[in-house]
Motif scaffolding. Sequence first.
Motif, PDB file in Angstrom:
ATOM      1  N   ARG A   1      -9.850  77.487 -89.377  1.00 22.66           N
ATOM      2  CA  ARG A   1     -10.004  76.780 -90.648  1.00 22.66           C
ATOM      3  C   ARG A   1      -9.204  75.488 -90.555  1.00 22.66           C
ATOM      4  O   ARG A   1      -7.976  75.515 -90.539  1.00 22.66           O
TER       5      ARG A   1
ATOM      6  N   PHE B   1     -14.079  75.767 -91.750  1.00 17.89           N
ATOM      7  CA  PHE B   1     -14.016  76.545 -90.520  1.00 17.89           C
ATOM      8  C   PHE B   1     -14.933  75.945 -89.473  1.00 17.89           C
ATOM      9  O   PHE B   1     -16.082  75.636 -89.732  1.00 17.89           O
TER      10      PHE B   1
ATOM     11  N   LEU C   1     -19.396  83.115 -97.730  1.00 18.61           N
ATOM     12  CA  LEU C   1     -18.019  83.547 -97.562  1.00 18.61           C
ATOM     13  C   LEU C   1     -17.245  82.812 -96.472  1.00 18.61           C
ATOM     14  O   LEU C   1     -16.028  82.834 -96.476  1.00 18.61           O
ATOM     15  N   ILE C   2     -17.940  82.178 -95.522  1.00 15.96           N
ATOM     16  CA  ILE C   2     -17.188  81.479 -94.472  1.00 15.96           C
ATOM     17  C   ILE C   2     -16.521  80.256 -95.096  1.00 15.96           C
ATOM     18  O   ILE C   2     -17.183  79.460 -95.761  1.00 15.96           O
ATOM     19  N   PRO C   3     -15.205  80.084 -94.881  1.00 14.53           N
ATOM     20  CA  PRO C   3     -14.510  78.945 -95.488  1.00 14.53           C
ATOM     21  C   PRO C   3     -15.125  77.616 -95.046  1.00 14.53           C
ATOM     22  O   PRO C   3     -15.588  77.480 -93.922  1.00 14.53           O
TER      23      PRO C   3
END
Lengths: 272, 418, 242
Positions: free
Chosen positions: C38, C31, C26-28
């Motif tokens: 981000r 980022f 889920l972490i872009p």
Amino acid sequence: MRNRVCPSCPCDHGDKSESARLDRRDFLSKSLLAPAALLVVLEGKPADKAAAAEAPPPAAYDPTRHNYAMGIDPGKCIGCGRCVEACKTENDVPREPFYFRTWIERYVIQTDGETVVTSPNGGIGGFAPTTETGILRTFFVPKLCNQCTNPPCVQVCPVGATFTSQDGVVLVDGSYCIGCRYCIQACPYGARFLHPVTHTAEKCTFCYHRLVKGLVPACVEVCPTQARIFGDLKEQASPLSRFTRFNPIQVLKAHLNTEPKVYYANLDGEVR
Amino acid sequence: MISAAQPLTEVLQQIKGYIYPNEVELQWGLLVVVYPYVTGLVAGAFILASLARVFNVREVQPTYRLSLLTALAFLIVAPLPLLAHLGHPERSFEIFLTPNLNSAMAMFGFIYAWYLMVVLLLEIWFDYRKDAVLWARQGKSWLRFLHRIFTLGANDLSERSLRLDRRAGRLITLIGIPSAFLLHGYVGFIFGSVKANPWWSSVLIPIVFLFSAIVSGIAMVLLLYMLSCLVRRRDVDMTCADKLASFLLYALIVDFSLEMLDFIHRLYAAEESIHILSQMISNRLFLSLIVLQVLLGTVLPLLFLTLVSPAFRTHGRAVVKAPAELRRLVYFGSAMLIQMGIFSTRWNVVIGGQLFSKSLRGLTVFKLELLGVEGFFMSALLLLLPFVILYLLVVVLPPWPDREAQVEAANSAETAPG
Amino acid sequence: MPQQIWRLLVVFGLLVAALVLARHFLIPKTFGEVGHYRAAAVDSIAARKVKYAGRETCAICHDDIARNHGGHRHAGLSCEVCHGSGAAHADAPSDVHLQTPRQRAQCLLCHAYDPSRPTGFPQIDPVAHNAPKPCVGCHNPHAPEPPRAPEECGACHGQIARTKAVSPHAVLACTQCHQTEKRHMVNPAASRPSKPASREFCGQCHARGAPSSKEIPRVDLETHGQRYVCWQCHYPHSPELK
């Protein structure tokens, strides 16, 4: 408008004409818009400038070589509100009188010791005339996000949605912000607001989308008296370096140690 | 037309002096008032439970399990006002993914998870495990099912196992006390660290928050204990109630002293913000601060409890000798006043901090809506929800001391030979 | 290991695994590349549409106006202050036209008298100055110098004139104390009026034994405020009555 270097200088439009000519040549040779504009002139039909304007900045733009800041001379501000209007147009800020990325304040320090501060709709339509009597000092002060070097808003954002870019501009990632409003509480200058439609935090970005194209922020562009001076702290020769050399400089709420990058010349002690 | 514009336009008419244009809209409303109130109750109820478990205050033992369940019920509800208040609650998980370690608010997710999972749930689990195993063997089918799940299959009831339960519970309570301090202290720090706001920016705020939390938590458990006795038609154990009330009194004295210290320090130092802050108190916060928080919520309960509580024993009796019925009435009334007082405290901190401009030149107003997510009804619902959850918890995990005794009897009957 | 610990470890293990998986998926992507944010956000902010083209862009096509504009009082103004945002017009000049504001109210936004405006900024009284005629009737916006140079000092220095008019110095002409060349009226920055430089100047009227009217207050120049020049204490445009 006193010119402190050459009191008898015949130029009555400040330094802008000189730098404007230089800027135009610079601009034309380096700008992204020049090829597109040439097409307009030569072929008489609009180039695909819409796509060019929306494309990411050209690979030549290196953010680490810039550190943007602004100078403001309240002694030159005439409170016309054109900057507020231009900002709302350029950045699609809601027109209601509760959301401002920049605004003008009028200070009237009366002879009886009272100070009256007003900002009708942020100053966007100018100010209503006020009585002349009983005034000790009166002036206008433009306000905006101070793009602090030590920003309390960035410190408190729980998720990293607001940050300082490599070129010194504090930005908000609209698709990551959760809308907790902590940054708005933490800003000592009232520069932030929650956008009523996107429900994310917003504030002045120094018109970042213009900076990367070599343009100045919209408020600086339209100011009729050059009360706003834009510049790059990493550049040795700029209107901003001259401004900070020849004027006593103050920042707002210096005691909070936010290290703002909006420098006010000869700021009156009554200004908060 | 943006929906918030109508009430904001009304606010424009009622501004006194000058506020920054972006300050017309108050950022944190009733939901953000409810949150510290609820976490305060969690911390306070847990501290009370720890009195029994760690400091071996025998008298309050009857309320031990009730305190834990109360803390759990309020803890479950605690994130809800925050989620409701966010502009994008669906992105709230980002706090777990990319927390900004410089931000006090980012710590919320982790402190909450720690407190819920490692402290409160574990403590409840260790304390109830034995009873849950026994209850799983009898009673209604759906209850037995729930009890079986609760035990996580750890059915060992040997003496060694039970000893482990007791020691683990004690250890967790020990860790739990600073954790409870942290859970509510960090909320105080969220406000106290905002240097931009002179009403909030103070070293004392986390401490004041904590002690007012302890006051509200003890008062809430006292209330619930007396109410539960009323509903179950049992006698109130007056030794227990007297002890609870005396702890309430001690906490109230400390809380009041801290708040007075903050007040006196502000007046004495008289920094620039004193002008607008005193205007704010007299023009906007008079009812909620002077009347509700100080007079009705603190001074009056202090007075009543000092007079009636056996805490101050002179020649073996209280300042005013009161029969049990009168003491119960006073305790109940004081606890109710205190709840109102602590809620007002949260209101005065959160809303008060936004009623004056950071330009220190003006005051605005807070328009409380009735409907909508930030409205009165939503917050009322969120405040009622913990009691509903508590009721459900009490059905599944009865905290009553007499229920415990029955299980003991049933157990010995079961394991008796023959 | 005791049964309880075993069961609990399983539960906590599952939770931790869930968190680790969530973080991974889920972490872009961008980022943390350049800071705790981000990195792709900077690009999307930079890609916003520009609405104000900038005066240099206007000059590409409208070079004649830009050239003539340069020698006059509005030289420092961007075209878009009056004409509105021009990027859309620069993209499609024949389809999008900008406003050419000719109403009086437009000019009054900047030039209506307001005491908060800096002294010397050209301001007029909107009621007294040729109301309700449009300003463009006499002033070309690209070369806005007034058709006739003003003759009264008060035309630009209105506040000073009004202050002086109700003061004991009302009968004095401005030129009594400030030597002013005629060309100051046409090009103020080209020639500044003089200011008195010594106590003796004020002494011409206010010294004991000066050949001036009896009503004028006198002081002994030798002893009165010896270390100062007169205007360090007394405001000449509104000197206090004795």
